[in-house]
Design a protein around this motif. Structure first.
Motif, PDB file in Angstrom:
ATOM      1  N   PHE A 180     -16.164  12.991  35.902  1.00 52.50           N
ATOM      2  CA  PHE A 180     -17.372  12.230  35.561  1.00 52.50           C
ATOM      3  C   PHE A 180     -18.611  12.816  36.238  1.00 52.50           C
ATOM      4  N   ASP A 181     -18.467  13.271  37.469  1.00 53.87           N
ATOM      5  CA  ASP A 181     -19.601  13.888  38.171  1.00 53.87           C
ATOM      6  C   ASP A 181     -20.103  15.115  37.408  1.00 53.87           C
ATOM      7  N   GLU A 184     -21.744  14.051  33.974  1.00 51.88           N
ATOM      8  CA  GLU A 184     -23.062  13.439  34.102  1.00 51.88           C
ATOM      9  C   GLU A 184     -24.109  14.409  34.646  1.00 51.88           C
ATOM     10  N   ASN A 186     -24.291  17.358  33.368  1.00 50.23           N
ATOM     11  CA  ASN A 186     -24.444  18.265  32.217  1.00 50.23           C
ATOM     12  C   ASN A 186     -23.781  19.623  32.439  1.00 50.23           C
ATOM     13  N   LEU A 217     -21.616   6.429  28.136  1.00 56.40           N
ATOM     14  CA  LEU A 217     -21.896   7.861  28.069  1.00 56.40           C
ATOM     15  C   LEU A 217     -21.667   8.367  26.640  1.00 56.40           C
ATOM     16  N   TYR A 220     -22.497  12.025  25.498  1.00 54.39           N
ATOM     17  CA  TYR A 220     -21.558  13.099  25.832  1.00 54.39           C
ATOM     18  C   TYR A 220     -20.394  13.135  24.860  1.00 54.39           C
TER      19      TYR A 220
END
Length: 255
Positions: A180-181, A184, A186, A217, A220
């Motif tokens: 997830f890091d 988020e 990109n 999200l 994404y």
């Protein structure tokens, strides 16, 4: 939906071992609403022999089965290529496969870290009109410790792929947080299951997408699925501006 990373061909590596297992995985893929799979058996991995003739035979056998059974899914060729200094030449010589005959190359780094010669290899690949896609970046110990290592690879022209099971939590919360890091920030562009088996390493394709949706999200999800399609079309991927990985977000993900 296209799965860009799957060990579905029988008897080639640590994925499906028999044709019956391949058939079961195809059934599960259809249940996941996948319309296409890029088969990516390991290449140049220290634990598995790379045999293109066996790969092509298994690919054709599986495609024949899909046709005979009239299954609503397509199978594309590919390999998960282990980082080696010879990779650019091997690709040029036809001894290694790109993803679905595109210019995109699924590149596997050693799980323990990012070797010093990774950047020169990426530069050579880019110079020869290949685009390396770093497989399961979120599970690389070097990237886990310092996400900026992945950003450095991207600055040199690489793309990155996340594993559905990492997003869904199949590999544990620490890997999930890293996934997830990176997403988020990109730093991820492509999405794949890295499926090996129904029991131990299942698809988790929709489970990962559903969790991304749950975490709001949605953008994404759209980008990943579009980029997966763009690999088949051999066109440029949609890329967002990389950001610095934020710290201290554990509570956000699991609250």
């Amino acid at each position: 939906m296209i799965d860009t990373h799957a060990h579905i061909l029988a008897g080639l590596d640590d994925g499906a071992q028999t044709m019956d297992e391949t058939k079961t995985l195809l059934e599960e893929a259809i249940a996941e609403q996948l319309t296409g799979i890029i088969a990516t058996p390991h290449a140049f991995h220290p634990n598995f022999r790379t045999d293109l003739a066996a790969l092509q035979k298994q690919l054709e056998t599986t495609r024949q089965y899909i046709t005979q059974q009239n299954l609503p899914i397509k199978l594309y060729s590919g390999q998960e290529c282990r980082l080696t200094e010879k990779l650019p030449d091997l690709l040029d010589e036809g001894k290694a496969l790109t993803l679905a005959d595109s210019r995109y190359v699924l590149l596997e780094l050693p799980s323990s870290g990012v070797p010093a010669y990774t950047v020169p290899i990426i530069q050579q690949l880019i110079a020869r009109n290949y685009v390396p896609v770093i497989a399961h970046a979120e599970r690389n110990q070097g990237i886990i410790e310092k996400p900026e290592r992945l950003n450095r690879l991207l600055l040199h022209g690489a793309m990155a792929q996340v594993t559905a099971g990492s997003v869904s939590g199949h590999f544990g919360k620490a890997i999930q947080k890293t996934a997830f890091d990176l997403i988020e920030a990109n730093l991820i562009h492509v999405y794949g299951s890295d499926v090996h088996s129904i029991d131990q390493r299942p698809f988790h394709f929709n489970a990962g997408l559903d969790l991304l949706e749950k975490k709001n999200l949605h953008e994404y999800v759209d980008i990943f699925l579009e980029n997966n399609d763009r690999i088949l079309l051999n066109t440029n991927l949609h890329v967002l501006e990389p950001q610095t990985v934020e710290k201290g977000k554990w509570w956000k993900l699991f609250s």
